[in-house]
Design an enzyme around this catalytic site. Sequence first.
Site, PDB file in Angstrom:
ATOM      1  N   LYS A   1       0.843  -1.200   0.000  1.00 56.46           N
ATOM      2  CA  LYS A   1       0.000   0.000   0.000  1.00 56.46           C
ATOM      3  C   LYS A   1       0.879   1.251   0.000  1.00 56.46           C
ATOM      4  O   LYS A   1       1.877   1.328   0.741  1.00 56.46           O
ATOM      5  CB  LYS A   1      -0.903  -0.029   1.236  1.00 56.46           C
ATOM      6  CG  LYS A   1      -1.943   1.077   1.297  1.00 56.46           C
ATOM      7  CD  LYS A   1      -2.852   0.873   2.511  1.00 56.46           C
ATOM      8  CE  LYS A   1      -3.917   1.936   2.650  1.00 56.46           C
ATOM      9  NZ  LYS A   1      -4.807   1.710   3.800  1.00 56.46           N
TER      10      LYS A   1
ATOM     11  N   SER B   1      -9.688   1.664   2.993  1.00 49.43           N
ATOM     12  CA  SER B   1      -8.846   2.445   2.100  1.00 49.43           C
ATOM     13  C   SER B   1      -7.821   1.617   1.340  1.00 49.43           C
ATOM     14  O   SER B   1      -7.232   2.067   0.368  1.00 49.43           O
ATOM     15  CB  SER B   1      -8.114   3.512   2.910  1.00 49.43           C
ATOM     16  OG  SER B   1      -7.241   2.911   3.862  1.00 49.43           O
TER      17      SER B   1
ATOM     18  N   SER C   1      -9.910  -0.773   7.212  1.00 44.86           N
ATOM     19  CA  SER C   1      -9.373  -0.566   5.864  1.00 44.86           C
ATOM     20  C   SER C   1      -8.647  -1.763   5.260  1.00 44.86           C
ATOM     21  O   SER C   1      -8.244  -1.711   4.106  1.00 44.86           O
ATOM     22  CB  SER C   1      -8.444   0.651   5.841  1.00 44.86           C
ATOM     23  OG  SER C   1      -9.195   1.831   5.982  1.00 44.86           O
TER      24      SER C   1
END
Length: 483
Positions: free
Chosen positions: A76, A151, A175
């Site tokens: 990420k 996210s 997330s």
Amino acid sequence: MASIIRELHGQLVKKERSAVEITQEALDRIQALEPKIHSFLCVTADKALEQAKAVDAKIAAGEEIGLLAGIPVGVKDNMCTKGIPTTCASKILENFVPPYESTVTQKLADAGAVTVGKTNLDEFAMGSSTENSAFQLTANPWDLERVPGGSSGGSAAAVAAHECVVSLGSDTGGSIRQPASFCGVVGMKPTYGLVSRYGLVAFASSLDQIGPFGRTVEDAAILLGAIAGYDPKDSTSLKVEIPDYTQFLKPDLKSMRIGIVRETFAEGLDPAVEQAVNKAIEQLKQLGAEIKEVSCPRFRYGLPTYYIIAPSEASANLARYDGVKYGLRVPDADNLIDMYARTRAMGFGKEVKRRIMVGTYALSAGYYDAYYLKAQKVRTLIKQDFENAFGQVDVLVTPTVPMTAFKAGEKTDDPLSMYLTDLMTITVNLAGLPGLSIPCGFDEKGMPIGMQLIGNVLREDQLFQVAHAYEQATEWHKKAPAL
């Protein structure tokens, strides 16, 4: 399905395939699918092939390699990677290249893992659909018109689309688990402090935690074992011994006590989700688990509590982006204050601005006691509810998300509706507990449904045990999107 990591590891040590071949296959798939999926903000092909060649050289020299050596991994894009852009999907960090490595990415490198790229996210990890990225919209591999969740939507979609074997995400209020549910993969948020946050760009420091995505429970367990452990660079890091999580993967659940959280099966839950999770609970019972209904009466207060505490911490953390030290600076400002204001106005997106304003308001002199202090008190009560529940059972079960993946744009004009997608996951972060989402079915539109398992502090072993036993008794993890 056996562990993909173990399968590839076996092929490597037997010299049936090379790490370069495995890496090139992942890079070719990324190149083919990215025009449709948009999981990656940055593909690091040259570095990945260098890392793969180093693994092949070790094998050729007769050296032993670890399980993650030569395995393609996505990261990420809010974890610092030395010499590789780390943007947090924000215009304010669009050209930021960190001069240092985060602890988790360093551990991956030390394990011989091959990082194929940095994945898309909601800006500064603020969102539930990855629609808040400043650069691109990631699609759900099961239906390209739907969101992958957020996210960590890029990391979840990349694993679901087989663009990498496993990936790293961060979880502040769900997330990792929420996009894992939407994309039909396994996602775990570990106990707060189990994994170092050094080099993770902070959103809400008392809630953020890095964790793994995988297509199987064992793959997630292997990846967590590689990144977990004490780090003197992180003051919240726990000094605990990290077990081999794969040793807890057993086929049955005899003597395991599983609690159904009553408050999570209430109004607003999609009937398809409720039916799938209830069927999964029945399967856990057949595997030998003792099933009991438990109550966490303050569970429903998690959402308002989180949306005071998280924006407050974000307001403080994001104050550093002012155009002075690094990141975007808007030129031709009249004075210093004007430069701050114009840089932040241009650099931050709508959702980030919204949360900064909410947090700043909650921390202001006239409202601190009424909002922030009260939220912290409720947080303590939520934690006490979990402690009471774990006095009766070992693991708790809830739906991961009240619904399946929605269409892109469907909730962008309704922030409250978007926030409600994290209803089931937020309390786990507030209490600092581990949580895992595992696929447990599909709705009538063919979209994945996730079941959430919640463990007591540092009982990731029990979560992996329950998830693995369920996975081996069902077929959901063997299904893949048609791309």
